[in-house]
Design an enzyme around this catalytic site. Structure first.
Site, mmCIF file in Angstrom:
data_model
loop_
_atom_site.group_PDB
_atom_site.id
_atom_site.type_symbol
_atom_site.label_atom_id
_atom_site.label_comp_id
_atom_site.label_asym_id
_atom_site.label_seq_id
_atom_site.Cartn_x
_atom_site.Cartn_y
_atom_site.Cartn_z
ATOM 1 N N GLU A 120 0.839 -1.212 0.000
ATOM 2 C CA GLU A 120 0.000 0.000 0.000
ATOM 3 C C GLU A 120 0.869 1.256 0.000
ATOM 4 O OE1 GLU A 120 -3.145 0.177 -1.121
ATOM 5 O OE2 GLU A 120 -3.735 -1.168 0.501
ATOM 6 N N ASP A 163 2.808 2.143 -4.994
ATOM 7 C CA ASP A 163 2.784 2.197 -6.477
ATOM 8 C C ASP A 163 3.434 3.462 -7.024
ATOM 9 O OD1 ASP A 163 0.557 3.795 -5.760
ATOM 10 O OD2 ASP A 163 -0.802 2.898 -7.242
ATOM 11 N N GLY A 191 -17.447 5.616 -2.852
ATOM 12 C CA GLY A 191 -16.567 6.273 -1.883
ATOM 13 C C GLY A 191 -15.978 5.323 -0.860
ATOM 14 N N SER A 227 -13.917 4.756 -9.230
ATOM 15 C CA SER A 227 -13.514 5.687 -10.297
ATOM 16 C C SER A 227 -12.615 5.003 -11.323
ATOM 17 C CB SER A 227 -12.846 6.936 -9.721
ATOM 18 O OG SER A 227 -11.995 6.609 -8.675
ATOM 19 N N GLU A 240 -6.967 10.312 -15.012
ATOM 20 C CA GLU A 240 -7.210 10.688 -13.611
ATOM 21 C C GLU A 240 -6.188 11.720 -13.126
ATOM 22 O OE1 GLU A 240 -8.918 7.940 -11.170
ATOM 23 O OE2 GLU A 240 -8.512 9.059 -9.325
ATOM 24 N N ASP A 270 -4.844 0.943 -9.296
ATOM 25 C CA ASP A 270 -6.291 0.713 -9.381
ATOM 26 C C ASP A 270 -6.720 0.433 -10.823
ATOM 27 O OD1 ASP A 270 -6.027 1.414 -6.758
ATOM 28 O OD2 ASP A 270 -6.991 3.365 -6.957
HETATM 29 C C1 GLA Z 1 -5.252 4.853 -4.117
HETATM 30 C C2 GLA Z 1 -4.510 5.183 -5.416
HETATM 31 C C3 GLA Z 1 -3.538 4.055 -5.800
HETATM 32 C C4 GLA Z 1 -2.629 3.701 -4.622
HETATM 33 C C5 GLA Z 1 -3.441 3.499 -3.338
HETATM 34 C C6 GLA Z 1 -2.562 3.312 -2.122
HETATM 35 O O1 GLA Z 1 -6.070 3.750 -4.302
HETATM 36 O O2 GLA Z 1 -5.429 5.375 -6.476
HETATM 37 O O3 GLA Z 1 -2.794 4.421 -6.929
HETATM 38 O O4 GLA Z 1 -1.639 4.680 -4.445
HETATM 39 O O5 GLA Z 1 -4.303 4.585 -3.090
HETATM 40 O O6 GLA Z 1 -1.836 2.133 -2.218
#
Ligand code: GLA
Length: 387
Positions: free
Chosen positions: A35, A38, A123, A129, A161, A173
């Site tokens: 987490e 990325d 949300g 999204s 985005e 995501d």
């Molecule tokens: C959101 C962002 C992702 C990632 C997560 C945290 O979901 O869209 O790109 O950075 O937070 O891991």
């Protein structure tokens, strides 16, 4: 809403016509571990969910694109001969951002009517999204035969985005939504974009998602602030070592160099990222060896690091995780996604799932005054055409 109902809603909204109505789908995602790595060139391990966003689409032979959704009343439209403008905080910015990216690549879109229908809790941080962006990109590419591959569409959606919507997210995501595979998690190196689909062998266990139902106010600005802190830490480390991002360092190297970062907060942010990369690699090894207990323990450690070093959890997520860990049969539990509200993900023995939902839900209500929602996750496929 099933396929027929969606098509019926489409024709009652836009009228009947000889042109074919096509249906597409892109899922939401849950991240198991890795987490806030990325955008730091690190590792992530998400999987696509069976719920997401459906899209009904039909050419309209006009120079405009019309948008509607079964989820809200709000509708919109853009003219193809004019520049696209961002519309406040509207959900329409996600698909318009995608159209804008096609336009930049000189891929000419013709007029279409679009009806979206999402079954992802809104949300909740399960990437509704990204699923809207991916379903739009996938459908346009397929309908107009642009010939982009999935990975191109993932990157295009992320750019939409970042540049049009203005959220500086990483690639996880959109990648999970576009590339997911039923029964598999995706091990992605966000630096090289190399990835593997890893079978999720969770015999006798379930992935349980718990929604804090806390509104994620200010989440975007806090997210961007974390990114900036990581970038500042990289700058400080560069005075000694030529790195591109935090994930260029392993933990030993970091411990040696961390004193170069004068700001204590930035040092902790960097420590989270680098330790999370190490945990993610170990977790995937453990999973491959069928050692699910170690996998769960690493999920727990990931949460603790996001709470203490990265500070993106907050009372609601921490409460859900604390209560989850009290239930016998919970293998591991952590927040998932950006944090600041949103959801937790837990691995729970199948015969303990009911008890988990009952006990965690009751304790959470008592401690926070909020009602949590629970979903037993099914791991589905990435973007696809349905009919
Ligand atoms: C959101 C962002 C992702 C990632 C997560 C945290 O979901 O869209 O790109 O950075 O937070 O891991």
């Amino acid at each position: 809403m099933n396929e027929e109902q969606l098509k019926d809603s489409f024709t009652s909204l836009y009228g009947a016509d000889d042109q074919e109505i096509r249906l597409y789908f892109s899922p939401g995602r849950v991240n198991l571990i890795g987490e806030h790595t990325d955008y730091n060139g690190g590792y992530v391990f998400p999987c696509a969910l069976s719920f997401g966003t459906y899209l009904a689409i039909r050419k309209n032979n006009q120079r405009l694109v019309r948008f509607a959704t079964t989820n809200f009343d709000h509708r919109g439209e853009v003219k193809l001969d004019e520049p696209f403008e961002k519309e406040g905080n509207s959900w329409i910015n996600y698909p318009v951002g995608v159209l804008n990216e096609f336009r930049k690549l000189a891929s000419e879109i013709e007029g279409v009517d679009l009806l979206y229908s999402g079954d992802i809790p809104n949300g909740a941080g399960l990437s509704s999204s990204a699923s809207i962006e991916m379903v739009t990109a996938f459908a346009m590419n397929d309908l107009f035969g642009f010939g982009f591959d999935r990975m191109d569409l993932v990157k295009l959606s992320q750019r939409a985005e970042n540049q049009f919507v203005g959220v500086n997210c990483g690639i996880m995501d959109q990648f999970a939504s576009g590339m997911g595979a039923a029964g598999h998690a995706l091990f992605l190196n966000c630096d090289t974009l190399d990835y593997k689909r890893v079978p999720l062998r969770l015999d006798g266990m379930k992935i349980v998602i718990a929604n804090t139902n806390k509104r994620r106010g200010l989440a975007d600005s806090k997210y961007n602030e974390r990114r900036a802190q990581c970038e500042a830490a990289v700058e400080a480390l560069r005075t000694r070592k030529n790195i591109r991002h935090l994930s260029d360092l392993n933990l030993d190297e970091f411990h040696e160099l961390s004193r170069l970062i004068p700001d204590e907060t930035q040092r902790r942010r960097a420590h989270h990222v680098i330790s999370e990369n190490a945990r993610t690699l170990r977790a995937i090894d453990a999973l491959n060896q069928g050692d699910i207990d170690t996998f769960g323990e690493l999920m727990n450690q990931s949460h603790d690091s996001l709470r203490d070093d990265y500070e993106v959890t907050g009372t609601e997520l921490d409460t859900l995780v604390e209560e989850a860990r009290k239930v016998e049969g919970t293998i591991g539990s952590r927040m998932t996604g950006a944090g600041f509200g949103g959801c937790t993900v837990s691995i729970v023995k199948e015969d303990a799932v009911e008890k988990f939902i009952r006990e965690v839900g009751a304790a959470y209500l008592e401690r926070t005054g909020l009602k949590a929602d629970f979903y037993v996750a099914e791991i589905g496929d990435g973007s696809k055409r349905i009919t």
